[in-house]
Scaffold this motif. Structure first.
Motif, PDB file in Angstrom:
ATOM      1  N   ARG A 168      11.617   5.576  -9.225  1.00 38.22           N
ATOM      2  CA  ARG A 168      12.776   4.698  -9.018  1.00 38.22           C
ATOM      3  C   ARG A 168      12.483   3.629  -7.969  1.00 38.22           C
ATOM      4  O   ARG A 168      12.892   2.470  -8.111  1.00 38.22           O
ATOM      5  N   ALA A 169      11.800   4.015  -6.902  1.00 35.86           N
ATOM      6  CA  ALA A 169      11.447   3.047  -5.866  1.00 35.86           C
ATOM      7  C   ALA A 169      10.475   2.005  -6.409  1.00 35.86           C
ATOM      8  O   ALA A 169      10.599   0.807  -6.114  1.00 35.86           O
ATOM      9  N   ILE A 170       9.520   2.444  -7.205  1.00 33.65           N
ATOM     10  CA  ILE A 170       8.561   1.524  -7.817  1.00 33.65           C
ATOM     11  C   ILE A 170       9.290   0.581  -8.766  1.00 33.65           C
ATOM     12  O   ILE A 170       9.057  -0.638  -8.758  1.00 33.65           O
ATOM     13  N   GLU A 171      10.177   1.122  -9.575  1.00 28.32           N
ATOM     14  CA  GLU A 171      10.927   0.319 -10.533  1.00 28.32           C
ATOM     15  C   GLU A 171      11.765  -0.740  -9.836  1.00 28.32           C
ATOM     16  O   GLU A 171      11.786  -1.912 -10.254  1.00 28.32           O
ATOM     17  N   ALA A 172      12.442  -0.370  -8.764  1.00 24.25           N
ATOM     18  CA  ALA A 172      13.290  -1.317  -8.038  1.00 24.25           C
ATOM     19  C   ALA A 172      12.450  -2.473  -7.492  1.00 24.25           C
ATOM     20  O   ALA A 172      12.862  -3.640  -7.544  1.00 24.25           O
ATOM     21  N   PHE A 173      11.284  -2.161  -6.963  1.00 19.29           N
ATOM     22  CA  PHE A 173      10.411  -3.213  -6.426  1.00 19.29           C
ATOM     23  C   PHE A 173       9.950  -4.143  -7.543  1.00 19.29           C
ATOM     24  O   PHE A 173       9.982  -5.374  -7.399  1.00 19.29           O
ATOM     25  N   LEU A 174       9.506  -3.585  -8.654  1.00 21.81           N
ATOM     26  CA  LEU A 174       9.012  -4.397  -9.764  1.00 21.81           C
ATOM     27  C   LEU A 174      10.113  -5.299 -10.319  1.00 21.81           C
ATOM     28  O   LEU A 174       9.866  -6.475 -10.624  1.00 21.81           O
ATOM     29  N   ARG A 183       4.869   5.803 -15.260  1.00 21.35           N
ATOM     30  CA  ARG A 183       3.445   6.125 -15.447  1.00 21.35           C
ATOM     31  C   ARG A 183       2.681   5.961 -14.128  1.00 21.35           C
ATOM     32  O   ARG A 183       1.778   6.729 -13.816  1.00 21.35           O
ATOM     33  N   GLN A 184       3.057   4.937 -13.350  1.00 24.50           N
ATOM     34  CA  GLN A 184       2.390   4.701 -12.072  1.00 24.50           C
ATOM     35  C   GLN A 184       2.679   5.841 -11.094  1.00 24.50           C
ATOM     36  O   GLN A 184       1.777   6.290 -10.371  1.00 24.50           O
ATOM     37  N   ALA A 185       3.896   6.315 -11.071  1.00 22.88           N
ATOM     38  CA  ALA A 185       4.250   7.429 -10.194  1.00 22.88           C
ATOM     39  C   ALA A 185       3.457   8.682 -10.565  1.00 22.88           C
ATOM     40  O   ALA A 185       2.989   9.423  -9.686  1.00 22.88           O
ATOM     41  N   GLN A 198       0.797  -1.218   0.000  1.00 21.17           N
ATOM     42  CA  GLN A 198       0.000   0.000   0.000  1.00 21.17           C
ATOM     43  C   GLN A 198       0.837   1.279   0.000  1.00 21.17           C
ATOM     44  O   GLN A 198       0.533   2.229  -0.714  1.00 21.17           O
ATOM     45  N   ASP A 199       1.889   1.312   0.801  1.00 21.58           N
ATOM     46  CA  ASP A 199       2.713   2.521   0.847  1.00 21.58           C
ATOM     47  C   ASP A 199       3.409   2.755  -0.485  1.00 21.58           C
ATOM     48  O   ASP A 199       3.430   3.880  -1.014  1.00 21.58           O
ATOM     49  N   LEU A 200       3.966   1.689  -1.045  1.00 19.13           N
ATOM     50  CA  LEU A 200       4.712   1.834  -2.294  1.00 19.13           C
ATOM     51  C   LEU A 200       3.772   2.113  -3.460  1.00 19.13           C
ATOM     52  O   LEU A 200       4.101   2.901  -4.354  1.00 19.13           O
ATOM     53  N   SER A 201       2.597   1.496  -3.473  1.00 17.39           N
ATOM     54  CA  SER A 201       1.678   1.715  -4.589  1.00 17.39           C
ATOM     55  C   SER A 201       1.162   3.147  -4.623  1.00 17.39           C
ATOM     56  O   SER A 201       0.671   3.616  -5.652  1.00 17.39           O
ATOM     57  N   ALA A 202       1.259   3.851  -3.505  1.00 16.00           N
ATOM     58  CA  ALA A 202       0.855   5.251  -3.461  1.00 16.00           C
ATOM     59  C   ALA A 202       2.032   6.191  -3.669  1.00 16.00           C
ATOM     60  O   ALA A 202       1.871   7.409  -3.641  1.00 16.00           O
TER      61      ALA A 202
END
Length: 296
Positions: free
Chosen positions: A61-67, A104-106, A52-56
């Motif tokens: 870069r943080a999203i990319e690293a997780f994916l 795009r998500q960010a 939840q925290d990351l999806s928001a």
């Protein structure tokens, strides 16, 4: 939900797949087919949605690293630490697409959209009374986003290389010739009603769309269908018509073999010169008596 699309494409092929449950025999491939590639992406993105925290987050870069991390873990879980070379290549192709999607998500998070945790890979169903008996449609909703001003958006992940829009996959023809060829997203609106109600979103406006991950980088991201409520209602009515035909056992005649690649080409005589003559003969043999008399 997707079964109705198959009926719209060809009622006879629908019969072979879903009534007789025929499927082609193939040996295990050394590379991922379209479904396996899509399932891989779905698994990774489902894990992201549950964070939840990351999806928001608005930090791409943080999203990319997780994916990327979840992609590597998922590939190893399914295909081992040393998958075939073709699978490794497809893994890197998906990695590139996820990097673009992270941006795009960010941007979407920065615009105020949030992923509804209760609707990630959510199994849903709805029953209609057709010909006096219940007929249940089931589907899996990939994701629902919520915005304080714009309501809810039901989203489906699409990993096809072509990156078609919702309009392109759901319709063919223009103007008076425009026809529904897929009913997936409109039916998701119906299936999602209990989920939205349970999360106190029953009165929110609902839009429908895709999260696209095609080969072309410029097309990666979110694409919403521009349909009105009347358009979606029309699609649901069309679904009821299809369900009525299925309930009545109407699976003939076959449709023209345009681009089917389902392993049923032989049974359906695709490419045979006398195919239409065989269909016409079969049609005459099983026509109701009244129709035969009318022809005479």
């Amino acid at each position: 939900v997707t079964a109705l699309r198959d009926y719209l494409a060809c009622p006879y092929r629908f019969y072979l797949k879903y009534i007789e449950e025929l499927e082609p025999f193939t040996e295990g491939p050394a590379e991922l087919d379209a479904m396996s590639f899509g399932n891989l992406a779905h698994e990774v993105l489902a894990e992201f949605g549950r964070e939840q925290d990351l999806s928001a987050s608005t930090q791409s870069r943080a999203i990319e690293a997780f994916l990327h991390d979840r992609l590597d873990r998922t590939v190893e879980r399914h295909y081992g630490p040393k998958p075939p070379a073709a699978v490794r290549l497809q893994q890197e192709q998906l990695r590139h697409r996820l990097s673009v999607l992270a941006e795009r998500q960010a941007e979407r998070a920065a615009a105020g959209w949030r992923i509804l945790p209760a609707a990630i890979e959510a199994d849903a169903e709805k029953s209609w009374t057709i010909e006096g008996s219940p007929l249940t449609i089931r589907g899996r909703i990939d994701r629902i986003d919520v915005h304080p001003e714009h309501g809810c958006c039901i989203l489906d992940y699409k990993t096809s290389d072509r990156g078609q829009t919702p309009e392109q996959t759901h319709h063919k023809g223009q103007g008076a010739q425009r026809q529904w060829t897929d009913l997936q997203l409109p039916l998701y609106r119906e299936l999602a009603r209990p989920i939205l109600a349970a999360n106190k979103l029953g009165g929110a406006s609902v839009s429908l769309g895709y999260v696209r991950l095609p080969k072309k980088t410029a097309d990666i991201g979110f694409r919403t269908a521009g349909w009105s409520t009347q358009d979606v209602d029309e699609a649901v009515d069309r679904a009821r018509e299809v369900m009525t035909l299925i309930r009545r056992g109407v699976f003939w005649p076959p449709s023209e073999p345009v681009d089917f690649e389902d392993g049923l080409e032989g049974l359906c005589m695709d490419g045979c010169l006398d195919r239409q003559a065989v269909i016409d003969t079969r049609q005459r043999q099983h026509a109701p008596a009244g129709r035969k008399e009318a022809k005479r």
